[in-house]
Each structure stands twice: as structure tokens, then as C-alpha cells.
Design an enzyme around this catalytic site. Structure first.
Site, PDB file in Angstrom:
ATOM      1  N   TYR A 126       0.916  -1.224   0.061  1.00 12.54           N
ATOM      2  CA  TYR A 126       0.009   0.015  -0.047  1.00 12.54           C
ATOM      3  C   TYR A 126       0.996   1.408   0.052  1.00 12.54           C
ATOM      4  O   TYR A 126       0.282   2.357  -0.452  1.00 12.54           O
ATOM      5  CB  TYR A 126      -0.954   0.187   1.269  1.00 12.54           C
ATOM      6  N   LYS A 161       2.446 -15.193   3.124  1.00 16.17           N
ATOM      7  CA  LYS A 161       2.808 -15.959   1.507  1.00 16.17           C
ATOM      8  C   LYS A 161       4.154 -16.256   1.422  1.00 16.17           C
ATOM      9  O   LYS A 161       4.834 -15.839   0.525  1.00 16.17           O
ATOM     10  CB  LYS A 161       2.216 -14.950   0.638  1.00 16.17           C
ATOM     11  N   ASP A 186      -3.663 -17.894   0.908  1.00 20.78           N
ATOM     12  CA  ASP A 186      -4.685 -18.521   0.210  1.00 20.78           C
ATOM     13  C   ASP A 186      -5.368 -19.694   1.073  1.00 20.78           C
ATOM     14  O   ASP A 186      -6.863 -19.743   1.041  1.00 20.78           O
ATOM     15  CB  ASP A 186      -4.207 -19.226  -1.084  1.00 20.78           C
ATOM     16  N   ASP A 217      -6.659  -6.522   4.388  1.00 22.03           N
ATOM     17  CA  ASP A 217      -7.812  -5.603   3.524  1.00 22.03           C
ATOM     18  C   ASP A 217      -8.832  -6.870   2.980  1.00 22.03           C
ATOM     19  O   ASP A 217      -9.996  -6.745   3.028  1.00 22.03           O
ATOM     20  CB  ASP A 217      -7.108  -4.752   2.329  1.00 22.03           C
ATOM     21  N   ASP A 228     -12.694  -8.331   4.719  1.00 19.17           N
ATOM     22  CA  ASP A 228     -14.039  -8.350   3.795  1.00 19.17           C
ATOM     23  C   ASP A 228     -14.625  -9.730   3.826  1.00 19.17           C
ATOM     24  O   ASP A 228     -15.996  -9.729   4.015  1.00 19.17           O
ATOM     25  CB  ASP A 228     -13.851  -7.521   2.610  1.00 19.17           C
TER      26      ASP A 228
HETATM   27  C1  IPM Z   1     -10.460  -0.724   3.814  1.00 17.28           C
HETATM   28  C2  IPM Z   1     -10.733   0.104   2.550  1.00 17.28           C
HETATM   29  C3  IPM Z   1      -9.486   0.860   1.955  1.00 17.28           C
HETATM   30  C4  IPM Z   1      -8.362   0.101   1.921  1.00 17.28           C
HETATM   31  C5  IPM Z   1      -9.540   1.696   0.932  1.00 17.28           C
HETATM   32  C6  IPM Z   1     -10.718   2.481   0.861  1.00 17.28           C
HETATM   33  C7  IPM Z   1      -8.556   2.492   0.559  1.00 17.28           C
HETATM   34  O1  IPM Z   1     -10.936  -1.124   1.420  1.00 17.28           O
HETATM   35  O2  IPM Z   1     -10.537   0.104   4.936  1.00 17.28           O
HETATM   36  O3  IPM Z   1     -10.528  -1.618   3.913  1.00 17.28           O
HETATM   37  O4  IPM Z   1      -7.853  -0.237   1.286  1.00 17.28           O
HETATM   38  O5  IPM Z   1      -7.534  -0.080   3.202  1.00 17.28           O
HETATM   39 MG    MG Z   2     -10.869  -2.911   2.346  1.00 14.52          MG
END
Ligand code: IPM
Ligand code: MG
Length: 356
Positions: A135, A190, A222, A246, A250
Site C-alpha cells: 500500500y 505468503k 490462500d 484488507d 471483507d
Molecule cells: C478498507 C478500504 C480501504 C483500504 C480503501 C478505501 C483505501 O478498503 O479500509 O478496507 O483498502 O484499506
Molecule cells: Mg477494504
């Protein structure tokens, strides 16, 4: 207790408004100051993270953040895109430790796409390193390839990197968090392919020597992605790098029924923190009053606990959220037969009422 309130874009303004109402319903004295961030700040000031907003965040004890982003800004130069606001705040405030707890409330077991027995009782904590990795690694950009499969072609590149102190400090955060829970850390890497993550694994192993009471396991990313949907309850604390965190967070959100339920805390070494729902600005449902404010309300509870030293108030909010779920109130993202569908403001109002 000074709180910088940065609602941002899309549903950000709607969900933060409800979290603010909840905070104001506590009998605590806060100084709340609101500022623009993301696309909203770009429209008004030509920059997603204006100096005034950054200063406010730096001077506050905590930042309550909504969400940023909208497809209409995708054509802007990267430094002007809304996402740069949250990345800039993380970087400038040194918010290296991101906590994303995924808890499946009994009432929401049916809201997930996964089988009830897989997720019922789930309580895991993803700790994502937040200021390093690919990042933020330099150099990055576009250029003409001089080697590789297509010399002479246009190419793009990013740099994945971690320094030893960066891995050490997030490993300490994970082991210390595990001590307060079920004493197990899964470090996700990884290492079978990437030098950066072999190093990560080595450093985490080294730090582990200081925590003999905590169990450490290593898992490739993975496999971790698969185990999260196969047997998520086997995890306790998951610690990983910025990009893997990240993605996995999710994924983990769906174990709780909806990403609309997932709060987060991002802390620096001084326990100053930024608190935001793990979800995004959801432009498709913005302005419709249907977004789930619970992730933001639960983020406000994390703020009270981690940065403002008000654990009782944090617990009151969490208890109130459980109460409204028990009452059967559901925003559309978690709605199912036999429950009552409500909008953003009604959900916020119900939490306020349950506080009393
Ligand atoms: C998160 C989001 C952010 C990230 C984006 C909006 C930059 O997806 O906080 O998980 O990738 O960190
Ligand atoms: Mg995110």
C-alpha cells in the site's frame, strides 16, 4: 475528550449521524468537531484531505470516520481521489494497528450466506498492519519495461516491503490482544512465494518467544481465505499485512451476516485512534436512508474503549445494539423473514432508546 467527526461520502454522512446521536445520548462530555473528507472535501476544497481536516484529526483524541469514495472520482489523478484521505490519515497519524473484530450475533446467524453451524458463536479478531506493505511501498508507478516478458511495453509496478520494527510492533499488538482472548494467534503470510512474507513469518516467530503462553500458528493467505469460510471458529486472533488484511477482513465480514455490522479501530503508538465501519461509502444506496448504521455505532463503542478510556460506556452501546437486534429490528442488509425492516435513522433511534 475531543472527537473529530469525519463523515465523508456516500452513506458515510447518514451512518455517522446515527453514531453521533448515540454518543450524545451518553451522559459524557464530548467536544465534537465535524470536517469534510474524501470526495466531499475535494468538491469544497480541491483536496480529499485538506490541511484543516488533517490538523483537526491530529489534535483530537479520536477520529470518528464514515466512508469515502464514489465512482465519479475514479478518473481523477490518484492523489486527488477520495481514498487518499483515509490512506493519508493512516499514514500521518501513524495508525499502524487495525482491529477488525468479526462477531456473529446469535440473531444474525440466518443473515449470513454461510450455514448457521459454521458461524454461530463466531468471535474472531483480525489485526491488519495498516501503514506498510504494498500500500505504501516505494517506488511505484508506470514506466517502460526494460526486462520481463515484454521489454519495451508499458508496465506498472508497486513495491511490497516491511521493515523489522514494523512487523515487530504489529506482532506485539496481536500477541497482547490474544492474551486477553483465547491465546491463539494465526499469522497469515505468503512465505512460500514472497520474500517480504518469509521475513514477516521469521519476525513474528522471533517476537513469539516473548509470549510462551500464546499459541502461534502460521498460515498461507490462500489457505486462510479458504479456512475462513470452512471453519472460521478455529481462529482467534489473525494477524497479517496490509493487503492480505484488507481482503480477509471483507471476507470475514460475511461470517457476521453483513459487512454492515463490522466496526474497526485503527490505533497508533499513543492509542490515538481512527474508528470507522469496515465497509465503504456504498454510493448505490447513498441518500436512501437504508444503510446499516450499526458498524459505525459499534466503531464508536470501540473508540470509547480504546482511545477515550470509557469502557462502561462502550459496553452500554454494545448491549444496546444487541437489544435492538433481539427486538427484531433489521436494516435491509440483515433483514430476513419474521424480522422488522427499518431504515438508518430508525435503527439509530432504536439504539438510543435501548441505551436508556
Ligand atoms: C478498507 C478500504 C480501504 C483500504 C480503501 C478505501 C483505501 O478498503 O479500509 O478496507 O483498502 O484499506
Ligand atoms: Mg477494504
Amino acid at each position: 475528550m475531543k472527537i473529530a467527526v469525519l463523515p465523508g461520502d456516500g452513506i458515510g454522512t447518514e451512518i455517522v449521524a446515527e453514531a453521533v446521536k448515540v454518543l450524545q445520548a451518553l451522559d459524557l462530555k464530548f467536544e465534537l468537531e465535524t470536517a469534510l473528507v474524501g470526495g466531499a472535501a475535494y468538491e469544497a476544497h480541491g483536496h480529499p484531505l485538506p490541511d484543516s481536516t488533517l490538523k483537526l484529526a491530529q489534535q483530537a483524541d479520536a477520529v470518528l470516520f464514515g466512508a469515502v469514495g464514489d465512482w465519479k472520482y475514479d478518473k481523477l489523478d490518484r492523489p486527488l481521489r477520495p481514498e487518499q484521505a483515509i490512506l493519508g490519515l493512516r499514514k500521518h497519524l501513524g495508525l499502524f494497528a487495525n482491529f477488525r473484530p468479526a462477531i456473529c450475533y446469535p440473531e444474525l446467524v440466518g443473515a449470513s450466506t454461510l450455514k448457521p453451524e459454521v458461524i454461530s458463536g463466531l468471535d474472531i479478531l483480525i489485526i491488519r498492519e495498516l501503514t506498510g506493505d504494498i500500500y505504501f511501498g516505494q517506488p511505484r508507478g508506470r514506466r517502460t519495461a526494460v526486462d520481463g516478458h515484454f521489454p519495451g511495453a508499458d508496465e506498472a509496478f508497486d513495491t511490497m516491503r516491511y521493515s523489522k520494527p514494523e512487523v515487530e510492533r504489529i506482532a506485539h499488538v496481536a500477541f497482547q490482544a490474544a492474551r486477553k482472548r483465547n491465546k491463539k494467534v494465526t499469522s497469515v503470510d505468503k512465505a512460500n512465494v514472497l520474500e517480504t512474507f518469509q521475513f514477516w513469518k521469521d519476525v513474528v516467530t522471533e517476537v513469539h518467544a516473548q509470549y510462551p503462553d500464546v499459541e502461534l500458528e502460521h498460515m498461507y493467505v490462500d489457505n486462510a481465505a479458504m479456512q475462513l469460510v470452512r471453519a472460521p471458529k478455529k481462529f482467534d486472533v489473525v494477524v497479517t499485512g496490509n493487503m492480505f488484511g484488507d481482503i480477509l477482513s471483507d471476507e470475514a465480514s460475511m461470517l457476521t451476516g453483513s459487512i454492515g455490522m463490522l466496526p474497526s479501530a485503527s490505533l497508533n503508538a499513543k492509542n490515538q485512534g481512527l474508528y470507522e465501519p469496515s465497509h465503504g461509502s456504498a454510493p448505490d444506496i447513498a441518500g436512501k436512508g437504508v444503510a446499516n448504521p450499526l458498524a459505525t455505532i459499534l466503531s464508536a463503542a470501540m473508540m470509547l474503549r480504546f482511545s477515550l478510556n470509557q469502557p462502561e460506556a462502550a459496553e452500554r452501546i454494545e448491549t444496546a445494539v444487541k437489544a435492538v437486534l433481539a427486538q427484531g429490528l433489521r436494516t435491509p442488509d440483515i433483514h430476513s423473514d419474521g424480522t422488522t425492516k427499518v431504515g438508518t435513522a430508525d435503527m439509530g433511534a432504536a439504539v438510543v432508546k435501548a441505551l436508556r
